[in-house]
Design a protein around this motif. Sequence first.
Motif, mmCIF file in Angstrom:
data_model
loop_
_atom_site.group_PDB
_atom_site.id
_atom_site.type_symbol
_atom_site.label_atom_id
_atom_site.label_comp_id
_atom_site.label_asym_id
_atom_site.label_seq_id
_atom_site.Cartn_x
_atom_site.Cartn_y
_atom_site.Cartn_z
ATOM 1 N N UNK A 117 33.334 40.286 42.335
ATOM 2 C CA UNK A 117 33.820 41.195 43.380
ATOM 3 C C UNK A 117 34.107 42.579 42.819
ATOM 4 N N UNK A 118 34.672 42.630 41.621
ATOM 5 C CA UNK A 118 34.980 43.917 40.987
ATOM 6 C C UNK A 118 33.698 44.701 40.731
ATOM 7 N N UNK A 119 32.689 44.039 40.177
ATOM 8 C CA UNK A 119 31.419 44.699 39.870
ATOM 9 C C UNK A 119 30.726 45.163 41.149
ATOM 10 N N UNK A 175 44.791 40.815 37.126
ATOM 11 C CA UNK A 175 44.167 41.625 36.066
ATOM 12 C C UNK A 175 43.050 42.506 36.611
ATOM 13 N N UNK A 176 42.273 41.982 37.600
ATOM 14 C CA UNK A 176 41.184 42.773 38.175
ATOM 15 C C UNK A 176 41.691 43.971 38.952
ATOM 16 N N UNK A 177 42.776 43.767 39.700
ATOM 17 C CA UNK A 177 43.380 44.862 40.467
ATOM 18 C C UNK A 177 43.929 45.923 39.512
ATOM 19 N N UNK A 178 44.574 45.471 38.467
ATOM 20 C CA UNK A 178 45.134 46.403 37.482
ATOM 21 C C UNK A 178 44.034 47.235 36.836
ATOM 22 N N UNK A 179 42.909 46.590 36.514
ATOM 23 C CA UNK A 179 41.793 47.327 35.904
ATOM 24 C C UNK A 179 41.211 48.344 36.878
#
Length: 607
Positions: free
Chosen positions: A220-222, A260-264
């Motif tokens: 989802x991040x990518x 961790x994904x939100x923080x990144x």
Amino acid sequence: MAASSAPLHIFSIVTRIDDASKKKVEFVELELGSQRQEVLRGSGKDKELSAKFDHAIHSVGTVYHSAVTTEQASLWVHCQHHSMGVLPWKSIVKFPLDRQDILSDIVDQDVHEMTRKKMKMTVVITISDSVHTRQLQPTSSDILEICPRFRLLVIGKTGVGKSSLIHQAFKIDEVVKLTKLHVSGHSRGVADINREFVAPQNRRFVLHDSEGFEAGDTGSFAAAKEFIGCRRNMPALKDKIHAVWLCLSIPHSDGRLLESGVKEFLELRKEILGNIPVIVVFTKHDVLLDTLELEAIDLEDCYGTALENLKRDKLNNLCIKPLTDAAGSDVLHAAVSTKNGYENTVRELIDLTTTNVEKFVASEAALAMMIAQRVDISLKIKASIAIGEKRYWRGLASSMDFAGFTMKDCLSVIHKDVIDVWNFNDPHDHLASSKFQELILNDLDKEEFPNTAGSFKFGLSVVGAIIGIMTPLAAPFLPIVAPIAAGVVMAKWVYDIYQQTNITLRRMMAYIVDLTCIMQIAFLLAPTGPISRRVIKIAIKAYDEAGKSSVHSAIHSHVPLTRSGGDDALEEIVKLIQRHSIKAEEVQDLRTKIGPHMVGLQLDEEW
């Protein structure tokens, strides 16, 4: 009407001074008949000035009741001279614009460049005699051509409250059902961020949905990063992402706010988003507040100010501090709830988004947001004024925009500008109909109005009028009798050619303020739509009783028939709209007061 008798249309003006000349252009005026209007302004250091008009200035030949009157038209170039050892002095160079001379230059071209030279100066005017150019273009259409929809990316885990938030902000009933249709068939349970969601209930808004960035989920991040990068590279503003809402549930006391994904994503937000504003939205704020209030019952000293401080501190500890620790103090954030009684939280999110879109993206995108949102009445009023100030409300008394057009043409283009801003769910185009315009035109020429200049609350007056209208009805099925005879035709004067008279100015000012006030009342009555003729007639009748006399009396005082001028009409229009405005913080309370009287408003009926 023959093309040879129609007004000419000026699209642009350029003035140039020979390099060898000591003259500098200060400003340029266009003279049409007995009026002059400044069209170009320089800094005093310019050898060339140019301007391209949003739409053509209609000039030179003007039609009055099918008879052609050839006006004296000229371009006046004001110059300043500088010579060594001599004080600066000024001069004016006049370029006559003779209609027959211009027409002799135009052969078979719709648009033509006319060049004139005089005293080491060149003037180039782009002009046309084509019947195809004789249209008044709504300002809203120009803006919506650049940015027809507000494009929002919403990121958040399933269950965080994204659908409820979108429904509350943009009044889209089908948002839950339709967003599920946008789930990718290739990745079960993962929203396809590239799919555009445009609901038929609100065509001015387009949604992109992304799953939240959970721990270990790099897909989802990518996908979000690639999508945002692709949209950033699109050349047209309408295709770009205008804002991002990153939705996070307010955690329990021992819960974690940021995966961790939100923080990144937040750490890399400037690299990923550029100038696109991202607002971190803490959802379900009401749950936190309700919990604290229940806990406070056992604390004897925790009430009033102490309780409010506790709520603020708890939100800070659970959300704001972890966010700023991870992403910096400049990250935008808002705590919202979609429950009844918390409408101000969604309004604050809309305001925060609009402000930052205007600051970092584009004014057209900010106006698109004001038009698309359906929660903040103050932003609707602000957008109406902003679009009005850009063109047609400015200089009403001496407008070159309207030369050669009927009053019906002039009022219709103003009408479209206003109703476009309010963006009602109006599938049958009731608001664009000539019948609606006829109802607004009622009493526009009435001379006697009581003096109601004292202070009053417009919103409360409107509510009292609505209750007074609805109470005598035995059932919601009885038709509303509008304040005008059924079957009335458009007033004859609207077919007259626009003329620079004070009675014309009165009519136009009154129409603008009346229509804007009626839109406010309709906003109060029909928050979700679709809007019905019943709602429109109630809004007109309530305004007729609650504010019309005050508006018209003020306009008649401002523009007496014996006084010339009226260039400050725009300032008076804005003042009257602001004085007769329903405040955003009042809307929910006023709707509650109307309460049961709103039954049956969706039922339609004849005009």
